[in-house]
Scaffold this motif. Structure first.
Motif, mmCIF file in Angstrom:
data_model
loop_
_atom_site.group_PDB
_atom_site.id
_atom_site.type_symbol
_atom_site.label_atom_id
_atom_site.label_comp_id
_atom_site.label_asym_id
_atom_site.label_seq_id
_atom_site.Cartn_x
_atom_site.Cartn_y
_atom_site.Cartn_z
ATOM 1 N N SER A 140 131.076 46.922 35.331
ATOM 2 C CA SER A 140 131.233 45.870 34.428
ATOM 3 C C SER A 140 131.128 46.384 33.090
ATOM 4 O O SER A 140 131.482 45.979 31.854
ATOM 5 C CB SER A 140 130.102 44.750 34.604
ATOM 6 N N HIS A 142 133.204 48.323 31.870
ATOM 7 C CA HIS A 142 134.381 48.429 31.553
ATOM 8 C C HIS A 142 134.807 47.511 30.286
ATOM 9 O O HIS A 142 135.585 47.715 29.443
ATOM 10 C CB HIS A 142 135.715 48.292 32.455
ATOM 11 N N ARG A 143 133.864 46.409 30.211
ATOM 12 C CA ARG A 143 133.948 45.403 29.126
ATOM 13 C C ARG A 143 133.543 45.903 27.984
ATOM 14 O O ARG A 143 134.297 45.135 26.840
ATOM 15 C CB ARG A 143 133.091 44.320 29.635
ATOM 16 N N ILE A 172 140.153 50.262 36.186
ATOM 17 C CA ILE A 172 140.469 49.070 36.472
ATOM 18 C C ILE A 172 142.377 48.930 36.276
ATOM 19 O O ILE A 172 142.885 48.591 36.766
ATOM 20 C CB ILE A 172 139.804 47.861 35.735
ATOM 21 N N HIS A 193 133.154 45.720 40.789
ATOM 22 C CA HIS A 193 131.909 46.301 40.101
ATOM 23 C C HIS A 193 130.761 45.932 41.248
ATOM 24 O O HIS A 193 130.413 44.832 41.611
ATOM 25 C CB HIS A 193 131.535 45.150 38.779
ATOM 26 N N TYR A 246 140.104 42.284 40.667
ATOM 27 C CA TYR A 246 138.918 42.802 40.245
ATOM 28 C C TYR A 246 137.864 41.952 40.856
ATOM 29 O O TYR A 246 137.862 40.684 40.760
ATOM 30 C CB TYR A 246 138.937 42.908 38.965
ATOM 31 N N SER A 255 138.684 40.714 34.776
ATOM 32 C CA SER A 255 138.184 41.587 34.235
ATOM 33 C C SER A 255 138.326 41.357 32.501
ATOM 34 O O SER A 255 138.987 40.393 32.270
ATOM 35 C CB SER A 255 138.749 42.804 34.599
ATOM 36 N N SER A 259 141.787 45.205 29.843
ATOM 37 C CA SER A 259 142.293 45.584 31.035
ATOM 38 C C SER A 259 143.725 45.159 31.276
ATOM 39 O O SER A 259 144.365 45.550 32.376
ATOM 40 C CB SER A 259 141.399 45.530 32.213
#
Length: 280
Positions: A140, A142-143, A172, A193, A246, A255, A259
């Motif tokens: 997570s 990646h956010r 991702i 995740h 995801y 996501s 992404s």
């Protein structure tokens, strides 16, 4: 999973180990990938003892090294005739900027290029083994990530969290583009995740930042809980044929908006290809 061959990176501890043991329990032939021969051998014996499944193997590789990844892929292909599940799990955070043997920033080299290159080297085998699955462990985190195309290696600006979040966003985006390219092959690619898990994550570092990472893990979930979605995506009939998604807690979720940026995804793919071109 009887008769299926699974290759799992980062499988000698944490969620990778738990996933390997669960798939072995279901009857799969499981190949663990790790860096430490002693720890790896111990992991193999533990899984054999716990599951009664003797079809457990170990391959050693430093997945930040492209030469090691190429050797790993070659060794696997020489020993096995098929590959049903590839789990890209090995990753790390580096509190100080380091450079891989190939000259790339270590977080990017291990967390993203490691997935990208190993998958590409095994792709023909995966297609020949279809239906099969590719499972990429992201986060997570990646956010909070951005793909810094003008500074992927953190040469101008480096921060450990910045680099880590970028690498997880790259996981991702790689998964989504890979799924697009694998349409009609019966090879699926999904990402997940696992949660904030109490593992050896961050133990490769020293100093105050490393101590903070260790302390934070007192609030983390167990490896068994963190591995649930990996195991689900690797083996459940519920996701047969599902691709380009995801997952969090075994559920398909959206996501981050970044992404789904097609232009950046394409640019990242082409840059990544150039970075691994010598061994592809």
């Amino acid at each position: 999973m009887q008769g299926k061959v699974c290759l799992i990176t980062g499988a000698t501890s944490g969620i990778g180990f738990v996933t390997a043991q669960a798939l072995a329990q279901q009857g799969a032939q499981v190949v663990l990938v790790g860096r430490d021969a002693t720890r790896g051998a111990t992991s193999v014996e533990q899984i054999k003892h716990a599951t009664g499944n003797d079809a457990i193997d170990l391959l050693l590789a430093d997945l930040s090294s492209q030469a090691d990844i190429a050797k790993l892929a070659g060794t696997f292909q020489s020993r096995y005739e098929r590959l049903d599940v590839l789990v890209n799990n090995a990753g790390a955070i580096f509190t100080e900027r380091q450079v891989s043997l190939d000259g790339f920033e270590m977080t990017f080299a291990l967390n993203h290029l490691g997935y990208f290159l190993l998958t590409h080297l095994l792709l023909d085998m995966l297609k020949a083994s279809a239906p099969c699955r590719i499972v990429n462990v992201a986060s997570s985190a990646h956010r909070s990530g951005r793909i810094h195309l003008d500074d992927l290696q953190g040469e101008r600006t480096f921060g450990a969290w910045r680099a880590y979040c970028q690498s997880k966003l790259a996981n991702i985006m790689f998964t989504y583009e890979l799924a697009n390219r694998l349409q009609d092959t019966r090879v699926t690619a999904n990402t997940l995740h696992p949660g904030f898990v109490a593992t050896r994550f961050g133990h490769n570092n020293a100093g105050f930042k490393a101590q903070f990472l260790r302390a934070a893990q007192m609030l983390a979930i167990s490896s068994e809980k963190g591995a649930e979605t990996m195991i689900y995506l690797s083996s459940s009939p519920e996701v047969e044929g599902v691709s380009g998604k995801y997952f969090v807690n075994q559920r398909d979720v959206r996501s981050s908006s970044q992404s789904y940026d097609a232009a950046t995804t394409q640019a990242l793919w082409h840059v990544s290809e150039a970075m691994v071109e010598q061994v592809r």
